[in-house]
Design a protein around this motif. Structure first.
Motif, PDB file in Angstrom:
ATOM      1  N   VAL A  85       0.833  -1.202   0.000  1.00  0.00           N
ATOM      2  CA  VAL A  85       0.000   0.000   0.000  1.00  0.00           C
ATOM      3  C   VAL A  85       0.868   1.253   0.000  1.00  0.00           C
ATOM      4  O   VAL A  85       0.551   2.252  -0.661  1.00  0.00           O
ATOM      5  CB  VAL A  85      -0.945  -0.005   1.222  1.00  0.00           C
ATOM      6  CG1 VAL A  85      -1.703   1.316   1.326  1.00  0.00           C
ATOM      7  CG2 VAL A  85      -1.930  -1.163   1.114  1.00  0.00           C
ATOM      8  N   ALA A  86       1.981   1.219   0.740  1.00  0.00           N
ATOM      9  CA  ALA A  86       2.858   2.390   0.834  1.00  0.00           C
ATOM     10  C   ALA A  86       3.639   2.641  -0.435  1.00  0.00           C
ATOM     11  O   ALA A  86       4.164   3.742  -0.637  1.00  0.00           O
ATOM     12  CB  ALA A  86       3.819   2.229   2.010  1.00  0.00           C
ATOM     13  N   THR A  87       3.749   1.647  -1.302  1.00  0.00           N
ATOM     14  CA  THR A  87       4.449   1.816  -2.574  1.00  0.00           C
ATOM     15  C   THR A  87       3.446   1.616  -3.706  1.00  0.00           C
ATOM     16  O   THR A  87       3.397   0.542  -4.318  1.00  0.00           O
ATOM     17  CB  THR A  87       5.602   0.810  -2.700  1.00  0.00           C
ATOM     18  OG1 THR A  87       5.099  -0.526  -2.484  1.00  0.00           O
ATOM     19  CG2 THR A  87       6.673   1.080  -1.659  1.00  0.00           C
ATOM     20  N   PRO A  88       2.632   2.620  -4.002  1.00  0.00           N
ATOM     21  CA  PRO A  88       1.568   2.459  -4.992  1.00  0.00           C
ATOM     22  C   PRO A  88       2.067   2.232  -6.409  1.00  0.00           C
ATOM     23  O   PRO A  88       1.288   1.937  -7.297  1.00  0.00           O
ATOM     24  CB  PRO A  88       0.810   3.797  -4.897  1.00  0.00           C
ATOM     25  CG  PRO A  88       1.797   4.765  -4.374  1.00  0.00           C
ATOM     26  CD  PRO A  88       2.686   3.987  -3.454  1.00  0.00           C
ATOM     27  N   SER A  89       3.370   2.394  -6.612  1.00  0.00           N
ATOM     28  CA  SER A  89       3.908   2.169  -7.956  1.00  0.00           C
ATOM     29  C   SER A  89       3.869   0.698  -8.344  1.00  0.00           C
ATOM     30  O   SER A  89       3.977   0.368  -9.524  1.00  0.00           O
ATOM     31  CB  SER A  89       5.361   2.673  -8.029  1.00  0.00           C
ATOM     32  OG  SER A  89       6.170   1.971  -7.106  1.00  0.00           O
ATOM     33  N   GLY A  90       3.745  -0.193  -7.352  1.00  0.00           N
ATOM     34  CA  GLY A  90       3.745  -1.618  -7.658  1.00  0.00           C
ATOM     35  C   GLY A  90       5.131  -2.165  -7.914  1.00  0.00           C
ATOM     36  O   GLY A  90       5.279  -3.311  -8.364  1.00  0.00           O
ATOM     37  N   ASP A  91       6.160  -1.373  -7.621  1.00  0.00           N
ATOM     38  CA  ASP A  91       7.538  -1.797  -7.828  1.00  0.00           C
ATOM     39  C   ASP A  91       7.921  -2.784  -6.735  1.00  0.00           C
ATOM     40  O   ASP A  91       7.904  -2.461  -5.547  1.00  0.00           O
ATOM     41  CB  ASP A  91       8.456  -0.569  -7.806  1.00  0.00           C
ATOM     42  CG  ASP A  91       9.900  -0.929  -8.128  1.00  0.00           C
ATOM     43  OD1 ASP A  91      10.146  -2.096  -8.470  1.00  0.00           O
ATOM     44  OD2 ASP A  91      10.756  -0.029  -8.059  1.00  0.00           O
ATOM     45  N   GLY A  92       8.279  -4.020  -7.141  1.00  0.00           N
ATOM     46  CA  GLY A  92       8.640  -5.040  -6.172  1.00  0.00           C
ATOM     47  C   GLY A  92       9.884  -4.688  -5.389  1.00  0.00           C
ATOM     48  O   GLY A  92       9.987  -5.004  -4.194  1.00  0.00           O
ATOM     49  N   VAL A  93      10.846  -4.036  -6.032  1.00  0.00           N
ATOM     50  CA  VAL A  93      12.072  -3.644  -5.335  1.00  0.00           C
ATOM     51  C   VAL A  93      11.758  -2.625  -4.241  1.00  0.00           C
ATOM     52  O   VAL A  93      12.256  -2.710  -3.118  1.00  0.00           O
ATOM     53  CB  VAL A  93      13.099  -3.077  -6.332  1.00  0.00           C
ATOM     54  CG1 VAL A  93      14.340  -2.579  -5.607  1.00  0.00           C
ATOM     55  CG2 VAL A  93      13.482  -4.140  -7.360  1.00  0.00           C
ATOM     56  N   ALA A  94      10.931  -1.634  -4.564  1.00  0.00           N
ATOM     57  CA  ALA A  94      10.561  -0.620  -3.583  1.00  0.00           C
ATOM     58  C   ALA A  94       9.802  -1.253  -2.416  1.00  0.00           C
ATOM     59  O   ALA A  94      10.013  -0.871  -1.253  1.00  0.00           O
ATOM     60  CB  ALA A  94       9.715   0.464  -4.240  1.00  0.00           C
ATOM     61  N   MET A  95       8.929  -2.222  -2.717  1.00  0.00           N
ATOM     62  CA  MET A  95       8.178  -2.878  -1.653  1.00  0.00           C
ATOM     63  C   MET A  95       9.109  -3.655  -0.726  1.00  0.00           C
ATOM     64  O   MET A  95       8.967  -3.613   0.495  1.00  0.00           O
ATOM     65  CB  MET A  95       7.129  -3.808  -2.254  1.00  0.00           C
ATOM     66  CG  MET A  95       6.198  -4.437  -1.226  1.00  0.00           C
ATOM     67  SD  MET A  95       4.976  -5.555  -1.952  1.00  0.00           S
ATOM     68  CE  MET A  95       6.041  -6.916  -2.429  1.00  0.00           C
ATOM     69  N   LEU A  96      10.098  -4.338  -1.286  1.00  0.00           N
ATOM     70  CA  LEU A  96      11.039  -5.090  -0.468  1.00  0.00           C
ATOM     71  C   LEU A  96      11.921  -4.157   0.359  1.00  0.00           C
ATOM     72  O   LEU A  96      12.279  -4.482   1.499  1.00  0.00           O
ATOM     73  CB  LEU A  96      11.907  -5.993  -1.350  1.00  0.00           C
ATOM     74  CG  LEU A  96      11.219  -7.229  -1.947  1.00  0.00           C
ATOM     75  CD1 LEU A  96      12.169  -7.974  -2.861  1.00  0.00           C
ATOM     76  CD2 LEU A  96      10.720  -8.149  -0.836  1.00  0.00           C
TER      77      LEU A  96
END
Length: 282
Positions: A228-239
Motif C-alpha cells: 500500500v505504501a508503494t503504490p507504484s507496484g515496484d517489487g524492489v521498492a516494496m522489499l
C-alpha cells in the motif's frame, strides 16, 4: 479565610493523590488531551513558519526526484513538464510544503506528547522511559521518510515508463506533491509501527507472547502495508520497505519478551499483585 485556604489545600492534595495513583476521570483525560494537542499544534505552527521562511530550499529538495526523472527522460528523447495549472496553486503548494516541513521539524515534540497521553498510568520509573521512546521515535520516523525519499525516483521512473511514444508528460505540481508526501509519510509511519508495539507492551496492554503468536499475521500485514505504501507496484521498492520493517518488528518482539520476563521476575519478588481495576497502596 482559613476555611477557604484549607479547602484549597484539600483540593490540591486530592488532585496530587489522583495523579500519583495514575487514575484520572474522563474530564481530566479530556483536559490532558486538550493540553497535549495545544502543545503539539503550537510546535507545528512554529515549525511551519520556519519552513515557510526556507521554502525555496525545501522545494528544491522535494523536486529533486523529479529532476532526476527529467534527466533520464531527456536522455531517452522524451519530454516531462512540471506545471502549476491553477491561480492559487502556487500559494497552496508553499503552504503544503511548509506544513509538511513543520511536521518533520517538530516530530520529536508531537511524538513525545502523543506518548505521554497514551501512557498516563505508568509508574514514575516507567514515565522516564517516555523520553527514551520520543528519542527513538524521531530517528525512526525520519529514517523511514529518508528511505521513502530514496526509493521515490525509482517509483516515478516506473510510472513514467508507461508513457506512449511521442507523448508529453505534464505533471501538476499539486499532484506531484501529494504523491511525494503520501510516499514519504507512509514510509515514516511504517517505521513507527514496531515502536507502537513496544509502547503497548510497556503500558501492559500487549504481551510479547501474544505478539509472538501473531507472527504469521505480522509478516503478512507487513507486506500488505509495504504494498500500500508503494503504490507504484515496484517489487524492489516494496522489499526495501518490507525487509527493514520485518527486522524492526523482530526487534520489537524481542524487547517485549524481555520486558515480560522482567515483569514476571518483579511480580515473583514483590508477591501477589492487584487486578487492573484495583488500586495498590502507595
Amino acid at each position: 479565610m482559613t476555611d477557604t485556604a484549607s479547602a484549597g489545600k484539600s483540593r490540591r492534595r486530592t488532585r496530587v493523590q489522583r495523579d500519583a495513583s495514575g487514575s484520572m476521570s474522563l474530564i481530566d483525560h479530556l483536559r490532558e488531551l486538550r493540553a497535549r494537542l495545544f502543545k503539539s499544534a503550537a510546535a507545528i505552527l512554529v515549525g511551519t513558519v520556519v519552513s515557510w521562511i526556507y521554502y525555496e530550499q525545501i522545494f528544491a529538495v522535494v523536486r529533486r526526484p523529479y529532476d532526476q526523472l527529467l534527466t533520464q527522460a531527456r536522455s531517452e528523447g522524451k519530454t516531462v513538464i512540471l506545471a502549476i495549472t491553477g491561480v492559487s496553486d502556487a500559494f497552496s503548494l508553499q503552504l503544503k510544503i511548509s506544513v509538511f516541513g513543520g511536521l518533520l521539524l517538530t516530530s520529536p515534540i508531537w511524538l513525545f506528547q502523543l506518548w505521554r497521553f497514551l501512557a498516563p498510568g505508568l509508574s514514575r520509573q516507567e514515565k522516564k522511559w517516555s523520553y527514551g521512546f520520543a528519542i527513538v521515535a524521531t530517528p525512526l520516523f525520519l529514517t523511514g521518510c529518508a528511505l521513502g525519499y530514496f526509493v521515490l525516483p525509482k517509483s516515478l521512473a516506473l510510472f513514467f515508463g508507461f508513457t506512449p511514444a511521442n507523448t508529453t508528460n505534464i505533471y501538476s505540481v499539486d499532484t506531484y506533491l501529494s504523491f511525494v508526501l503520501q510516499f514519504v509519510v507512509f514510509f515514516g509511519i511504517g517505521f513507527l509501527i514496531p515502536l507502537i508495539f513496544v509502547m503497548l507492551n510497556f503500558a501492559g496492554i500487549l504481551s510479547g507472547r501474544r505478539l509472538l503468536g501473531w507472527w504469521r499475521g505480522l509478516i503478512f500485514g507487513t507486506f500488505v502495508f509495504a504494498a500500500v505504501a508503494t503504490p507504484s507496484g515496484d517489487g524492489v521498492a516494496m522489499l526495501l520497505l518490507a525487509v527493514p520493517l520485518l527486522a524492526l518488528v523482530g526487534l520489537a518482539l524481542g524487547i517485549s519478551l524481555l520486558n515480560d520476563r522482567r515483569r514476571r521476575r518483579r511480580r515473583e519478588r514483590l508477591g501477589p499483585m492487584w487486578d487492573d481495576d484495583e488500586m495498590s497502596p502507595l
